[in-house]
Design a protein around this motif. Structure first.
Motif, PDB file in Angstrom:
ATOM      1  N   PRO A 154       9.211  32.665 -67.512  1.00  0.00           N
ATOM      2  CA  PRO A 154       9.350  31.550 -68.467  1.00  0.00           C
ATOM      3  C   PRO A 154      10.797  31.049 -68.583  1.00  0.00           C
ATOM      4  CG  PRO A 154       8.005  33.276 -69.416  1.00  0.00           C
ATOM      5  CD  PRO A 154       8.574  33.832 -68.151  1.00  0.00           C
ATOM      6  N   LEU A 155      11.740  31.967 -68.547  1.00  0.00           N
ATOM      7  CA  LEU A 155      13.148  31.571 -68.598  1.00  0.00           C
ATOM      8  C   LEU A 155      13.533  30.782 -67.352  1.00  0.00           C
ATOM      9  CD1 LEU A 155      15.954  31.751 -69.937  1.00  0.00           C
ATOM     10  CD2 LEU A 155      16.292  33.863 -68.659  1.00  0.00           C
ATOM     11  N   LEU A 156      13.055  31.211 -66.192  1.00  0.00           N
ATOM     12  CA  LEU A 156      13.335  30.496 -64.952  1.00  0.00           C
ATOM     13  C   LEU A 156      12.726  29.099 -64.976  1.00  0.00           C
ATOM     14  CD1 LEU A 156      12.763  33.341 -62.350  1.00  0.00           C
ATOM     15  CD2 LEU A 156      14.940  32.444 -63.161  1.00  0.00           C
ATOM     16  N   HIS A 157      11.567  28.963 -65.592  1.00  0.00           N
ATOM     17  CA  HIS A 157      10.931  27.653 -65.707  1.00  0.00           C
ATOM     18  C   HIS A 157      11.752  26.726 -66.595  1.00  0.00           C
ATOM     19  CE1 HIS A 157       7.751  24.693 -65.724  1.00  0.00           C
ATOM     20  NE2 HIS A 157       7.787  24.678 -67.043  1.00  0.00           N
ATOM     21  N   VAL A 158      12.294  27.266 -67.677  1.00  0.00           N
ATOM     22  CA  VAL A 158      13.092  26.455 -68.610  1.00  0.00           C
ATOM     23  C   VAL A 158      14.371  25.950 -67.950  1.00  0.00           C
ATOM     24  CG1 VAL A 158      14.467  26.583 -70.737  1.00  0.00           C
ATOM     25  CG2 VAL A 158      12.151  27.520 -70.686  1.00  0.00           C
ATOM     26  N   ILE A 159      15.021  26.794 -67.149  1.00  0.00           N
ATOM     27  CA  ILE A 159      16.287  26.373 -66.546  1.00  0.00           C
ATOM     28  C   ILE A 159      16.090  25.578 -65.259  1.00  0.00           C
ATOM     29  CG2 ILE A 159      17.573  28.281 -67.548  1.00  0.00           C
ATOM     30  CD1 ILE A 159      17.572  29.596 -64.792  1.00  0.00           C
ATOM     31  N   ALA A 171      12.755  26.362 -60.061  1.00  0.00           N
ATOM     32  CA  ALA A 171      11.945  25.866 -58.945  1.00  0.00           C
ATOM     33  C   ALA A 171      12.534  24.590 -58.349  1.00  0.00           C
ATOM     34  CB  ALA A 171      10.519  25.619 -59.409  1.00  0.00           C
ATOM     35  N   LYS A 172      13.207  23.781 -59.149  1.00  0.00           N
ATOM     36  CA  LYS A 172      13.779  22.522 -58.665  1.00  0.00           C
ATOM     37  C   LYS A 172      15.051  22.734 -57.847  1.00  0.00           C
ATOM     38  CE  LYS A 172      11.883  20.007 -62.546  1.00  0.00           C
ATOM     39  NZ  LYS A 172      12.173  19.279 -63.775  1.00  0.00           N
ATOM     40  N   MET A 173      15.636  23.920 -57.938  1.00  0.00           N
ATOM     41  CA  MET A 173      16.871  24.210 -57.208  1.00  0.00           C
ATOM     42  C   MET A 173      16.624  24.549 -55.744  1.00  0.00           C
ATOM     43  SD  MET A 173      18.940  26.607 -59.828  1.00  0.00           S
ATOM     44  CE  MET A 173      18.921  26.315 -61.564  1.00  0.00           C
ATOM     45  N   PHE A 174      15.376  24.865 -55.381  1.00  0.00           N
ATOM     46  CA  PHE A 174      15.058  25.333 -54.037  1.00  0.00           C
ATOM     47  C   PHE A 174      13.950  24.482 -53.430  1.00  0.00           C
ATOM     48  CE2 PHE A 174      16.545  28.970 -56.476  1.00  0.00           C
ATOM     49  CZ  PHE A 174      17.557  29.443 -55.665  1.00  0.00           C
ATOM     50  N   SER A 175      13.984  24.350 -52.115  1.00  0.00           N
ATOM     51  CA  SER A 175      12.929  23.590 -51.452  1.00  0.00           C
ATOM     52  C   SER A 175      11.625  24.391 -51.402  1.00  0.00           C
ATOM     53  CB  SER A 175      13.360  23.194 -50.043  1.00  0.00           C
ATOM     54  OG  SER A 175      13.658  24.330 -49.273  1.00  0.00           O
ATOM     55  N   HIS A 176      11.721  25.706 -51.347  1.00  0.00           N
ATOM     56  CA  HIS A 176      10.548  26.586 -51.371  1.00  0.00           C
ATOM     57  C   HIS A 176      10.711  27.551 -52.545  1.00  0.00           C
ATOM     58  CE1 HIS A 176       9.014  25.201 -47.548  1.00  0.00           C
ATOM     59  NE2 HIS A 176      10.257  25.256 -47.071  1.00  0.00           N
ATOM     60  N   ALA A 177      10.189  27.148 -53.679  1.00  0.00           N
ATOM     61  CA  ALA A 177      10.365  27.935 -54.906  1.00  0.00           C
ATOM     62  C   ALA A 177       9.696  29.299 -54.820  1.00  0.00           C
ATOM     63  CB  ALA A 177       9.826  27.165 -56.099  1.00  0.00           C
ATOM     64  N   SER A 178       8.557  29.384 -54.134  1.00  0.00           N
ATOM     65  CA  SER A 178       7.862  30.673 -54.052  1.00  0.00           C
ATOM     66  C   SER A 178       8.674  31.684 -53.239  1.00  0.00           C
ATOM     67  CB  SER A 178       6.471  30.498 -53.450  1.00  0.00           C
ATOM     68  OG  SER A 178       6.565  29.911 -52.172  1.00  0.00           O
ATOM     69  N   ILE A 179       9.343  31.227 -52.188  1.00  0.00           N
ATOM     70  CA  ILE A 179      10.182  32.129 -51.396  1.00  0.00           C
ATOM     71  C   ILE A 179      11.402  32.560 -52.212  1.00  0.00           C
ATOM     72  CG2 ILE A 179      11.634  32.305 -49.343  1.00  0.00           C
ATOM     73  CD1 ILE A 179       9.617  30.511 -47.925  1.00  0.00           C
ATOM     74  N   ALA A 180      11.944  31.657 -53.004  1.00  0.00           N
ATOM     75  CA  ALA A 180      13.072  32.006 -53.862  1.00  0.00           C
ATOM     76  C   ALA A 180      12.665  33.032 -54.914  1.00  0.00           C
ATOM     77  CB  ALA A 180      13.628  30.754 -54.535  1.00  0.00           C
ATOM     78  N   ALA A 225       9.820  46.281 -61.267  1.00  0.00           N
ATOM     79  CA  ALA A 225      10.381  45.014 -60.797  1.00  0.00           C
ATOM     80  C   ALA A 225       9.422  43.862 -61.077  1.00  0.00           C
ATOM     81  CB  ALA A 225      10.699  45.101 -59.312  1.00  0.00           C
ATOM     82  N   LEU A 226       8.126  44.097 -60.906  1.00  0.00           N
ATOM     83  CA  LEU A 226       7.142  43.063 -61.203  1.00  0.00           C
ATOM     84  C   LEU A 226       7.151  42.708 -62.684  1.00  0.00           C
ATOM     85  CD1 LEU A 226       4.868  41.285 -60.095  1.00  0.00           C
ATOM     86  CD2 LEU A 226       3.295  43.143 -60.644  1.00  0.00           C
ATOM     87  N   ALA A 227       7.269  43.712 -63.541  1.00  0.00           N
ATOM     88  CA  ALA A 227       7.319  43.457 -64.981  1.00  0.00           C
ATOM     89  C   ALA A 227       8.558  42.629 -65.349  1.00  0.00           C
ATOM     90  CB  ALA A 227       7.319  44.781 -65.746  1.00  0.00           C
ATOM     91  N   LEU A 285      10.186  35.214 -54.585  1.00  0.00           N
ATOM     92  CA  LEU A 285       9.989  36.462 -53.848  1.00  0.00           C
ATOM     93  C   LEU A 285      11.331  37.135 -53.577  1.00  0.00           C
ATOM     94  CD1 LEU A 285       8.167  38.442 -52.293  1.00  0.00           C
ATOM     95  CD2 LEU A 285       8.512  36.983 -50.292  1.00  0.00           C
ATOM     96  N   SER A 286      12.332  36.352 -53.216  1.00  0.00           N
ATOM     97  CA  SER A 286      13.667  36.905 -52.969  1.00  0.00           C
ATOM     98  C   SER A 286      14.257  37.502 -54.242  1.00  0.00           C
ATOM     99  CB  SER A 286      14.590  35.821 -52.427  1.00  0.00           C
ATOM    100  OG  SER A 286      14.095  35.312 -51.225  1.00  0.00           O
ATOM    101  N   LEU A 287      14.011  36.854 -55.363  1.00  0.00           N
ATOM    102  CA  LEU A 287      14.474  37.392 -56.648  1.00  0.00           C
ATOM    103  C   LEU A 287      13.777  38.717 -56.943  1.00  0.00           C
ATOM    104  CD1 LEU A 287      16.162  36.922 -59.219  1.00  0.00           C
ATOM    105  CD2 LEU A 287      14.160  35.771 -60.165  1.00  0.00           C
ATOM    106  N   TYR A 288      12.474  38.792 -56.658  1.00  0.00           N
ATOM    107  CA  TYR A 288      11.731  40.034 -56.850  1.00  0.00           C
ATOM    108  C   TYR A 288      12.298  41.155 -55.986  1.00  0.00           C
ATOM    109  CZ  TYR A 288       7.936  43.412 -56.535  1.00  0.00           C
ATOM    110  OH  TYR A 288       7.213  44.575 -56.540  1.00  0.00           O
ATOM    111  N   VAL A 289      12.573  40.858 -54.724  1.00  0.00           N
ATOM    112  CA  VAL A 289      13.123  41.865 -53.818  1.00  0.00           C
ATOM    113  C   VAL A 289      14.503  42.305 -54.281  1.00  0.00           C
ATOM    114  CG1 VAL A 289      13.914  42.249 -51.454  1.00  0.00           C
ATOM    115  CG2 VAL A 289      11.735  41.129 -51.865  1.00  0.00           C
ATOM    116  N   ALA A 290      15.307  41.379 -54.780  1.00  0.00           N
ATOM    117  CA  ALA A 290      16.638  41.731 -55.289  1.00  0.00           C
ATOM    118  C   ALA A 290      16.530  42.641 -56.510  1.00  0.00           C
ATOM    119  CB  ALA A 290      17.417  40.475 -55.627  1.00  0.00           C
ATOM    120  N   ILE A 291      15.615  42.329 -57.406  1.00  0.00           N
ATOM    121  CA  ILE A 291      15.417  43.165 -58.598  1.00  0.00           C
ATOM    122  C   ILE A 291      14.883  44.538 -58.187  1.00  0.00           C
ATOM    123  CG2 ILE A 291      14.043  43.412 -60.708  1.00  0.00           C
ATOM    124  CD1 ILE A 291      14.309  40.355 -61.024  1.00  0.00           C
TER     125      ILE A 291
END
Length: 67
Positions: free
Chosen positions: A34-39, A42-51, A25-27, A53-59
């Motif tokens: 990089p793809l998330l940065h392009v789209i 981080a600007k879609m969420f008020s706390h990008a790091s929590i978002a 999941a980390l890999a 982390l949530s994506l990591y947990v989902a994966i």
């Protein structure tokens, strides 16, 4: 019928399958960053790091369901 989980063996030490799922999941997240940065992920969420982390947990959960 029980499902057997293959252990990861590193230097003679048996690691639980969960450790393999964590690394996979980390890999995936590292490759997706990089793809998330392009789209503008981080600007879609008020706390990008929590978002992220949530994506990591989902994966991680998805990997555990698949394998």
């Amino acid at each position: 019928m029980a499902h057997t989980f293959p252990e990861l063996v590193i230097g003679g030490v048996l690691l639980a399958p969960f450790v393999t799922y964590l690394a996979a999941a980390l890999a995936v997240v590292v490759v997706l960053r990089p793809l998330l940065h392009v789209i503008g992920f981080a600007k879609m969420f008020s706390h990008a790091s929590i978002a992220e982390l949530s994506l990591y947990v989902a994966i991680l959960g998805f990997a555990m369901l698949l394998f």
